[in-house]
Design an enzyme around this catalytic site. Sequence first.
Site, PDB file in Angstrom:
ATOM      1  N   SER A  20     -36.869 -31.518 -14.962  1.00  0.00           N
ATOM      2  CA  SER A  20     -35.737 -32.155 -14.293  1.00  0.00           C
ATOM      3  C   SER A  20     -34.951 -33.007 -15.280  1.00  0.00           C
ATOM      4  O   SER A  20     -33.939 -33.602 -14.920  1.00  0.00           O
ATOM      5  CB  SER A  20     -36.219 -33.017 -13.118  1.00  0.00           C
ATOM      6  OG  SER A  20     -37.188 -33.949 -13.547  1.00  0.00           O
ATOM      7  N   HIS A 153      -2.150 -30.427  18.470  1.00  0.00           N
ATOM      8  CA  HIS A 153      -2.171 -28.952  18.416  1.00  0.00           C
ATOM      9  C   HIS A 153      -1.201 -28.420  17.355  1.00  0.00           C
ATOM     10  O   HIS A 153      -0.727 -27.289  17.461  1.00  0.00           O
ATOM     11  CB  HIS A 153      -1.815 -28.339  19.778  1.00  0.00           C
ATOM     12  CG  HIS A 153      -2.561 -28.942  20.933  1.00  0.00           C
ATOM     13  ND1 HIS A 153      -3.738 -28.420  21.406  1.00  0.00           N
ATOM     14  CD2 HIS A 153      -2.305 -30.048  21.676  1.00  0.00           C
ATOM     15  CE1 HIS A 153      -4.162 -29.172  22.414  1.00  0.00           C
ATOM     16  NE2 HIS A 153      -3.326 -30.164  22.589  1.00  0.00           N
ATOM     17  N   SER A 274       2.216 -21.251 -10.914  1.00  0.00           N
ATOM     18  CA  SER A 274       1.611 -19.936 -10.725  1.00  0.00           C
ATOM     19  C   SER A 274       1.802 -19.141 -12.002  1.00  0.00           C
ATOM     20  O   SER A 274       2.825 -19.268 -12.673  1.00  0.00           O
ATOM     21  CB  SER A 274       2.284 -19.227  -9.553  1.00  0.00           C
ATOM     22  OG  SER A 274       2.144 -17.822  -9.682  1.00  0.00           O
ATOM     23  N   LYS A 280       6.740 -21.508  -8.243  1.00  0.00           N
ATOM     24  CA  LYS A 280       5.684 -22.180  -7.472  1.00  0.00           C
ATOM     25  C   LYS A 280       5.306 -23.557  -8.009  1.00  0.00           C
ATOM     26  O   LYS A 280       5.297 -23.802  -9.208  1.00  0.00           O
ATOM     27  CB  LYS A 280       4.427 -21.305  -7.429  1.00  0.00           C
ATOM     28  CG  LYS A 280       4.549 -20.059  -6.604  1.00  0.00           C
ATOM     29  CD  LYS A 280       4.776 -20.327  -5.120  1.00  0.00           C
ATOM     30  CE  LYS A 280       3.538 -20.838  -4.442  1.00  0.00           C
ATOM     31  NZ  LYS A 280       2.490 -19.811  -4.358  1.00  0.00           N
ATOM     32  N   ASN A 282       2.136 -25.818  -6.788  1.00  0.00           N
ATOM     33  CA  ASN A 282       1.027 -25.752  -5.834  1.00  0.00           C
ATOM     34  C   ASN A 282       0.253 -27.066  -5.715  1.00  0.00           C
ATOM     35  O   ASN A 282      -0.022 -27.713  -6.720  1.00  0.00           O
ATOM     36  CB  ASN A 282       0.064 -24.629  -6.241  1.00  0.00           C
ATOM     37  CG  ASN A 282       0.725 -23.267  -6.182  1.00  0.00           C
ATOM     38  OD1 ASN A 282       1.596 -23.026  -5.339  1.00  0.00           O
ATOM     39  ND2 ASN A 282       0.333 -22.382  -7.078  1.00  0.00           N
ATOM     40  N   GLU A 287      -5.997 -28.896  -2.226  1.00  0.00           N
ATOM     41  CA  GLU A 287      -6.773 -27.697  -1.877  1.00  0.00           C
ATOM     42  C   GLU A 287      -8.209 -27.808  -2.396  1.00  0.00           C
ATOM     43  O   GLU A 287      -9.164 -27.445  -1.702  1.00  0.00           O
ATOM     44  CB  GLU A 287      -6.112 -26.453  -2.464  1.00  0.00           C
ATOM     45  CG  GLU A 287      -4.780 -26.130  -1.804  1.00  0.00           C
ATOM     46  CD  GLU A 287      -4.026 -25.071  -2.588  1.00  0.00           C
ATOM     47  OE1 GLU A 287      -4.365 -23.887  -2.458  1.00  0.00           O
ATOM     48  OE2 GLU A 287      -3.120 -25.440  -3.357  1.00  0.00           O
ATOM     49  N   TYR A 314     -45.951 -37.271  -1.157  1.00  0.00           N
ATOM     50  CA  TYR A 314     -45.077 -36.682  -2.170  1.00  0.00           C
ATOM     51  C   TYR A 314     -45.420 -35.216  -2.368  1.00  0.00           C
ATOM     52  O   TYR A 314     -46.582 -34.829  -2.445  1.00  0.00           O
ATOM     53  CB  TYR A 314     -45.203 -37.411  -3.526  1.00  0.00           C
ATOM     54  CG  TYR A 314     -44.306 -36.782  -4.587  1.00  0.00           C
ATOM     55  CD1 TYR A 314     -42.981 -37.188  -4.723  1.00  0.00           C
ATOM     56  CD2 TYR A 314     -44.776 -35.764  -5.408  1.00  0.00           C
ATOM     57  CE1 TYR A 314     -42.148 -36.580  -5.653  1.00  0.00           C
ATOM     58  CE2 TYR A 314     -43.943 -35.153  -6.341  1.00  0.00           C
ATOM     59  CZ  TYR A 314     -42.627 -35.577  -6.453  1.00  0.00           C
ATOM     60  OH  TYR A 314     -41.805 -34.975  -7.373  1.00  0.00           O
ATOM     61  N   GLN A 319     -38.341 -33.197  -5.823  1.00  0.00           N
ATOM     62  CA  GLN A 319     -37.526 -33.233  -7.040  1.00  0.00           C
ATOM     63  C   GLN A 319     -36.151 -32.593  -6.787  1.00  0.00           C
ATOM     64  O   GLN A 319     -35.194 -32.867  -7.504  1.00  0.00           O
ATOM     65  CB  GLN A 319     -38.258 -32.496  -8.170  1.00  0.00           C
ATOM     66  CG  GLN A 319     -37.511 -32.478  -9.485  1.00  0.00           C
ATOM     67  CD  GLN A 319     -38.392 -32.000 -10.614  1.00  0.00           C
ATOM     68  OE1 GLN A 319     -39.346 -32.681 -10.988  1.00  0.00           O
ATOM     69  NE2 GLN A 319     -38.122 -30.821 -11.151  1.00  0.00           N
TER      70      GLN A 319
HETATM   71  N1  ARG Z   1     -39.464 -35.516 -11.612  1.00  0.00           N
HETATM   72  C1  ARG Z   1     -40.200 -35.844 -10.451  1.00  0.00           C
HETATM   73  C2  ARG Z   1     -39.285 -35.905  -9.223  1.00  0.00           C
HETATM   74  O1  ARG Z   1     -38.129 -35.983  -9.420  1.00  0.00           O
HETATM   75  C3  ARG Z   1     -40.884 -37.154 -10.613  1.00  0.00           C
HETATM   76  C4  ARG Z   1     -42.094 -37.312  -9.787  1.00  0.00           C
HETATM   77  C5  ARG Z   1     -43.141 -36.333 -10.233  1.00  0.00           C
HETATM   78  N2  ARG Z   1     -44.385 -36.551  -9.564  1.00  0.00           N
HETATM   79  C6  ARG Z   1     -45.372 -35.675  -9.603  1.00  0.00           C
HETATM   80  N3  ARG Z   1     -46.438 -35.958  -8.950  1.00  0.00           N
HETATM   81  N4  ARG Z   1     -45.276 -34.555 -10.270  1.00  0.00           N
HETATM   82  O2  ARG Z   1     -39.718 -35.866  -8.104  1.00  0.00           O
END
Ligand code: ARG
Length: 454
Positions: A20, A153, A274, A280, A282, A287, A314, A319
């Site tokens: 992550s 409307h 355009s 044009k 736009n 949008e 958890y 994540q």
């Molecule tokens: N990167 C993890 C998350 O965003 C952190 C927590 C990870 N915990 C674990 N027990 N693997 O959730």
Amino acid sequence: MWKGRFQTQTSSLLEQFGESISFDWRLYPYDVQGSIAHAAALRKAGILTADEEQAIASGLEEIRGEIEAGTFEFQTSLEDIHMNIEKALTDRIGPAGAKLHTARSRNDQVALDTRLYCRAEIARLTDLLTGMQRSLVALSRRHPDAVVPGYTHLQRGQPVLFAHHLLAYVEMFERDKQRLADALKRVNVMPLGSGALAGSTIVLDREMVAEKLGFPSVTTNSMDAVSDRDYIAEILFALSMVGVHLSRLSEDVILWASAEFAFIELSDAHTTGSSLMPQKKNPDIAELARGKSGRLVGNLMSLLTTIKGLPMTYNRDLQEDKEPLFDSIDHVSIALELFAEMMDAAKVLEQNTREATDDPFLLATDLADYLVLHGVPFREAHEVMGQLTAYSIEQNKSFRDMSLEEFRQFSNAFEQDAFDCLTVETALAARQGIGAPSPARVAEQLERWEKLLG
Ligand code: ARG
């Protein structure tokens, strides 16, 4: 970080699947802040010496500086921001760094970081919403007398001041700010000390940590604290609502900017051309803002669906909370900022809005009200005006061009002064109730907002 129990290397696909760091790196200031507070609690509990606490704090500050300078090297093999920072700290300061994770899990750590992040972002988003409100108020102020047909409307209904129409959105964005402020109450609770799920045998002064980090209270159930993502869902809902409001405003702006309406002109800086049609201009910002409301609602759905079937406490699924959160915050932020800029540069074409408002049918309700004030029951007055409207269409003759005799064919409650109802000015001035668009009331509202928004 967990090598003790394992004999073989993590699959590189798992590394890729589970990392992550590519998105949660942005939690770094909060991770550092949280760890410094945690170190103070460990010191108080006798786990760290004063020197060790000091070494941890300065090591973390150094790492923060490097991340800010862009010289810190994040490693995917270290999964996330928590382990990247902890490993870098231990490499630098040795054993003291290795003590930092005592009585802490990444489960309560990530909960803390995310709450700190949300708290800061709520403050920033609130300012952006205020900025958006300010530009709508300023646009109203630049055209305090501009009139437009008010629609239901998408059919012309009754005349209103353009400012009244714009201030309707100012009200919506105010409610969005209130929703964020309300979510903040649930965000602003300190989860550290909940450990993986069951706290720790090493008891930390959680209230001290909360105070250091500016939280008014601490979470009261360790299992809930590591698995709760309600506060993120609330923010995603509040941002979806911002997106939906922006989307509705976008739709108005797109209509207003069309040749058919021609109520406003957007600046060249806030429109695109355009590649094929040279004429044009736009309204892409509106949008895109309208389009982005889709992803905002999607992000909310994504999180709710992720949480729905999770057993306590958890689970790694959690994540998946961060990308939708970051995405919604990023897209709402730029949309608000850009939209405000576009409205600041927009011009209202008052001549056109006045011409559109000059349609006498917009005053049919006012004539019905006239009859009511002359003793005719409203249902009957409504019927009379319906017949008069049909007559007007049939004869191709506007109310203004009819004689009193023609009016009196439909009701003899009409007198000469009925014609006084037939100007937009009279129609607007008469709408004096609280929340109605008489110039006096709208001026009051404009002043109220200017005072409120500063
Ligand atoms: N990167 C993890 C998350 O965003 C952190 C927590 C990870 N915990 C674990 N027990 N693997 O959730």
